[in-house]
Design a protein around this motif. Structure first.
Motif, PDB file in Angstrom:
ATOM      1  N   LEU A 117     -52.721 -58.960  65.133  1.00 43.55           N
ATOM      2  CA  LEU A 117     -51.391 -59.208  64.564  1.00 43.55           C
ATOM      3  C   LEU A 117     -51.005 -58.101  63.591  1.00 43.55           C
TER       4      LEU A 117
ATOM      5  N   ARG B 264     -51.809 -54.974  63.754  1.00 43.00           N
ATOM      6  CA  ARG B 264     -51.320 -53.806  64.500  1.00 43.00           C
ATOM      7  C   ARG B 264     -49.903 -54.039  64.997  1.00 43.00           C
ATOM      8  N   LEU B 265     -49.626 -55.309  65.369  1.00 37.45           N
ATOM      9  CA  LEU B 265     -48.262 -55.628  65.809  1.00 37.45           C
ATOM     10  C   LEU B 265     -47.268 -55.384  64.675  1.00 37.45           C
TER      11      LEU B 265
ATOM     12  N   PRO C 253     -50.131 -46.660  66.960  1.00 35.26           N
ATOM     13  CA  PRO C 253     -51.436 -47.331  66.960  1.00 35.26           C
ATOM     14  C   PRO C 253     -52.532 -46.498  66.299  1.00 35.26           C
TER      15      PRO C 253
ATOM     16  N   ASP D 231     -44.981 -63.392  57.633  1.00 38.12           N
ATOM     17  CA  ASP D 231     -43.634 -63.761  58.051  1.00 38.12           C
ATOM     18  C   ASP D 231     -42.870 -64.441  56.917  1.00 38.12           C
TER      19      ASP D 231
ATOM     20  N   TYR E 149     -51.002 -70.731  64.705  1.00 35.19           N
ATOM     21  CA  TYR E 149     -51.413 -69.628  65.578  1.00 35.19           C
ATOM     22  C   TYR E 149     -52.670 -69.957  66.361  1.00 35.19           C
TER      23      TYR E 149
ATOM     24  N   ARG F 119     -53.183 -70.465  70.376  1.00 31.77           N
ATOM     25  CA  ARG F 119     -54.028 -69.543  71.119  1.00 31.77           C
ATOM     26  C   ARG F 119     -55.038 -70.290  71.974  1.00 31.77           C
TER      27      ARG F 119
ATOM     28  N   THR G 128     -42.800 -63.792  63.998  1.00 30.03           N
ATOM     29  CA  THR G 128     -43.343 -62.675  64.787  1.00 30.03           C
ATOM     30  C   THR G 128     -44.682 -63.027  65.402  1.00 30.03           C
ATOM     31  N   ALA G 129     -45.496 -63.797  64.675  1.00 28.49           N
ATOM     32  CA  ALA G 129     -46.798 -64.173  65.229  1.00 28.49           C
ATOM     33  C   ALA G 129     -46.607 -65.009  66.496  1.00 28.49           C
TER      34      ALA G 129
ATOM     35  N   SER H 148     -45.289 -62.925  69.364  1.00 28.90           N
ATOM     36  CA  SER H 148     -46.304 -62.095  70.010  1.00 28.90           C
ATOM     37  C   SER H 148     -47.178 -62.951  70.915  1.00 28.90           C
TER      38      SER H 148
ATOM     39  N   ASP I 178     -47.548 -62.284  74.751  1.00 25.91           N
ATOM     40  CA  ASP I 178     -48.896 -62.062  75.276  1.00 25.91           C
ATOM     41  C   ASP I 178     -49.140 -62.962  76.479  1.00 25.91           C
TER      42      ASP I 178
ATOM     43  N   VAL J  55     -39.900 -57.745  69.113  1.00 24.84           N
ATOM     44  CA  VAL J  55     -41.359 -57.759  69.231  1.00 24.84           C
ATOM     45  C   VAL J  55     -41.780 -57.163  70.573  1.00 24.84           C
TER      46      VAL J  55
ATOM     47  N   THR K 157     -41.917 -53.430  70.563  1.00 28.91           N
ATOM     48  CA  THR K 157     -43.097 -52.827  69.939  1.00 28.91           C
ATOM     49  C   THR K 157     -44.343 -53.057  70.773  1.00 28.91           C
TER      50      THR K 157
ATOM     51  N   PRO L  82     -49.012 -49.692  74.094  1.00 26.69           N
ATOM     52  CA  PRO L  82     -50.265 -50.378  73.746  1.00 26.69           C
ATOM     53  C   PRO L  82     -50.526 -50.352  72.249  1.00 26.69           C
ATOM     54  N   LEU L  83     -51.003 -51.495  71.727  1.00 22.54           N
ATOM     55  CA  LEU L  83     -51.229 -51.606  70.287  1.00 22.54           C
ATOM     56  C   LEU L  83     -52.625 -51.146  69.888  1.00 22.54           C
ATOM     57  N   GLU L  84     -53.541 -51.153  70.868  1.00 21.29           N
ATOM     58  CA  GLU L  84     -54.919 -50.836  70.527  1.00 21.29           C
ATOM     59  C   GLU L  84     -55.041 -49.353  70.218  1.00 21.29           C
TER      60      GLU L  84
END
Lengths: 276, 386
Positions: free
Chosen positions: A137, A139-140, A149, A176, B26, B30, B68-69, B72, B76, B104, B107, B111-113
């Protein structure tokens, strides 16, 4: 143009019937014999970007710090989300403060943590996420704040001023928050970086529906993103209204500020951008 | 606000998302998603196919809150494609939610990694050893260079009395000297008493308890007085120097001194080192006296040696050489401790952690150097017969 569109969508929020998100009444602050605020009143409404301006030493940052709870005011009341901050117990207060996001003037990133850890920290501590989840999260949020990144693994000391501000914004957004407090967000950035940062704040406000309390010196920021402007002078809020109304107020400092060479230039630039 | 926690359900060919998709829930969300994905028919569950939701109708109207969480998580889970391909689903959502999802999604499109480099464990281990050795070598090299720099600056400043920074030096003497006297006196007093007891116990077997006096005085004049004072100063003052200069460095104050055309060595290092050169001999003297006093107390109270006897033995058996041997070392130790403290301060870079690391390093290094130099000096004086 995007700017005018957002301004119009948020105009309904400024009607007096809407409950203010932050309500400051009779605030007094002093350091020793030096009186910074006396009988200061200010309202902030949901969804708006409120800019606080004023000369150096008029207590803009002090006002922000009192609202956020970093400074205990000498007098007056501060009501946030309908709760009087002074009446709350420590636990309730800290619960309330989790709904704030704060961007400090110098970034105040933790220098011994890298960026994704900086953003993940409040997520781990307050939201109870596991470390990998929190860092994902994180990184997001960094990407939302416009960082690549690769930057996620860098340490604050390795960053440029603009990147520090973006990372600090990402951390402020970590939980948030409903209200985002920005202390001089564009100070020390080059004009292009500052304009990009302004746009970023605007985009995030529109997407996330947060309210933004902004302390600034930057006239361009004022013209391009603020919905309402509060002028601090003579230990209180001299006027808090839309930009045009404030600019028309009869006061030496305000006239000098908005109609001095820099003020005119910023105004011209913004009207030109809106017309385009 | 959104009270109903978020949830996701699969009914036939409908995927129903509802409730509050916010950070608070969250982990539950998940877990639900992971469960659902496992239940999906194997053919459809392949996460790599971007449009595995093809066969399903998405129902997102039930979502009451999203941040945002949550956004995402949704993206995902469902991929980014449906935002473009499924205008009917998008049209059912409130405008601000679509804006959030699109922001979101934009962004998440990249890739975020962060890119990770693959290195083997062995290589990493060996590289670690290499790095350590190199930094150790560099550290010694820098120390010698810095000592040279300080000495040359000292010599060049010496000729110009106008550039002596008396005020700064006196301030540092105040901080490092008088304030350290009580702790040095107490410490050496206790060690002196312990040495006295030690001597009494060992020498009793030989019927030579009277030599306890010589043992205590001899050891404190030659070794312990200066050694204990120097170690204390290393812990107390070298660390303070490092922290002071380190935070100045982090705050760009040292760069500012340079930019103003001043020499940081002259402005910052010399007053500190000079203060140490004044302070440590004084502290050494205090240490010697109170160590001997500790020994004397033990002699008087438990060995039946009177104070008069003690003093007369000292006057008869102990030559001035021993005192000089001890005192001569004090300025050398003072210089080394001061220089190491300052050098480590200059090496600090930005972060708070760096200040901590270099403060530790300065204390460890200066204590190490003091003990090492003391050992070398002991060998030297022994060979010279002093």
């Amino acid at each position: 143009m995007e700017i005018s569109a957002t301004n119009s969508t948020n105009s309904h929020l400024h009607q007096p019937s809407v409950q203010p998100l932050i309500r400051v009444r009779g605030l007094g602050n002093r350091f020793g014999t030096h009186v910074v605020h006396q009988n200061l009143d200010l309202d902030m409404y949901p969804g708006e970007i409120l800019a606080v301006v004023g000369g150096s030493g008029t207590g803009k940052s002090v006002l922000l710090r009192s609202i956020v709870g970093l400074l205990r005011p000498c007098a007056g009341s501060i009501t946030v989300f309908g709760e009087d901050m002074q009446q709350l117990s420590g636990v309730e207060r800290s619960k309330l403060e989790r709904r704030f996001g704060m961007l400090f003037q110098g970034g105040a990133l933790f220098s011994s943590l890298n960026l994704q850890e900086n953003v993940a920290l409040p997520l781990i501590e307050h939201a109870g996420l596991s470390r990998p989840e929190a860092e994902h999260l994180g990184r997001l949020k960094l990407a939302l704040a416009g960082l690549s990144p690769e930057a996620a693994l860098k340490y604050p000391a390795e960053l440029s001023g603009g990147m520090v501000k973006r990372a600090a914004l990402a951390r402020a957004l970590a939980l948030d928050p409903e209200i985002l407090f920005l202390d001089e967000p564009t100070a020390g950035l080059d004009p292009i970086g500052a304009a990009a940062f302004d746009q970023l704040v605007l985009t995030l406000r529109d997407a996330l529906g947060i309210s933004v309390f902004l302390v600034t010196h930057d006239l361009d920021t004022l013209y391009s993103i603020s919905d309402r402007v509060a002028v601090l002078s003579q230990r209180k809020v001299l006027v808090a209204a839309s930009l045009d109304e404030v600019a028309a107020t009869e006061d030496a400092w305000i006239q000098e500020y908005f109609h001095g060479p820099r003020g005119r230039a910023a105004q011209v630039a913004t009207t030109a951008k809106k017309d385009r | 606000m959104a009270i109903q926690p978020g949830s996701v359900k699969r009914e036939e060919h409908r995927l129903i998302l509802s409730g509050a998709w916010v950070l608070q829930h969250y982990q539950q969300l998940r877990a639900q998603i992971a469960l659902l994905k496992r239940q999906l028919p194997a053919g459809d569950a392949a996460p790599s196919s971007t449009s595995w939701t093809d066969g399903y109708t998405l129902e997102l109207q039930g979502i009451t809150g999203m941040d945002t969480a949550g956004a995402s998580l949704v993206l995902d889970f469902l991929g980014l494609q449906w935002l473009e391909d499924d205008p009917t689903v998008v049209a059912e959502l409130p405008q601000e939610r679509v804006r959030l999802l699109k922001t979101v999604a934009a962004t998440m499109a990249t890739p975020l990694e962060p890119p990770t480099s693959q290195t083997s464990q062995l290589r990493w281990f060996l590289a670690g050893i290499g790095k350590r050795l190199e930094s150790l070598w560099r550290q010694q090299w820098q120390l010698f260079g810095f000592i040279g720099l300080v000495l040359t600056t000292l010599v060049s400043t010496f000729a110009r009395p106008r550039s002596w920074r008396i005020t700064s030096m006196v301030a540092h003497i105040q901080q490092t000297g008088p304030n350290a006297v009580p702790i040095v006196a107490l410490l050496t007093f206790l060690v002196g008493a312990v040495v006295g007891f030690l001597g009494a116990t060992v020498l009793r077997d030989f019927g030579a308890t009277i030599y306890t006096v010589n043992l205590v005085v001899f050891s404190f004049l030659r070794e312990f007085g200066v050694l204990l004072a120097a170690i204390l100063l290393a812990g107390r003052t070298a660390s303070a120097f490092t922290a002071q200069l380190g935070s100045m460095k982090a705050n760009e104050e040292i760069d500012a001194i340079r930019a103003l055309g001043l020499d940081p060595i002259e402005v910052l290092v010399l007053p500190r080192v000079m203060a140490m050169l004044v302070t440590l001999p004084i502290l050494t003297f205090v240490g010697m006296l109170s160590g001997i006093a500790g020994g004397a107390l033990v002699c008087v109270t438990s060995l039946d040696i009177s104070l008069f006897q003690f003093v007369s033995i000292v006057g008869r058996d102990i030559s001035l050489t021993h005192f000089v041997v001890g005192m001569v070392k004090a300025p050398v130790f003072a210089f080394v401790v001061g220089v190491i403290g300052c050098l480590e301060g200059f090496k600090v870079s930005g972060s708070a952690q760096s200040v901590g690391e270099h403060t530790t390093s300065s204390v460890v290094q200066s204590i190490f150097m003091v003990i090492l130099l003391n050992a070398i000096a002991a060998l030297f004086f022994m060979q010279m017969g002093w």
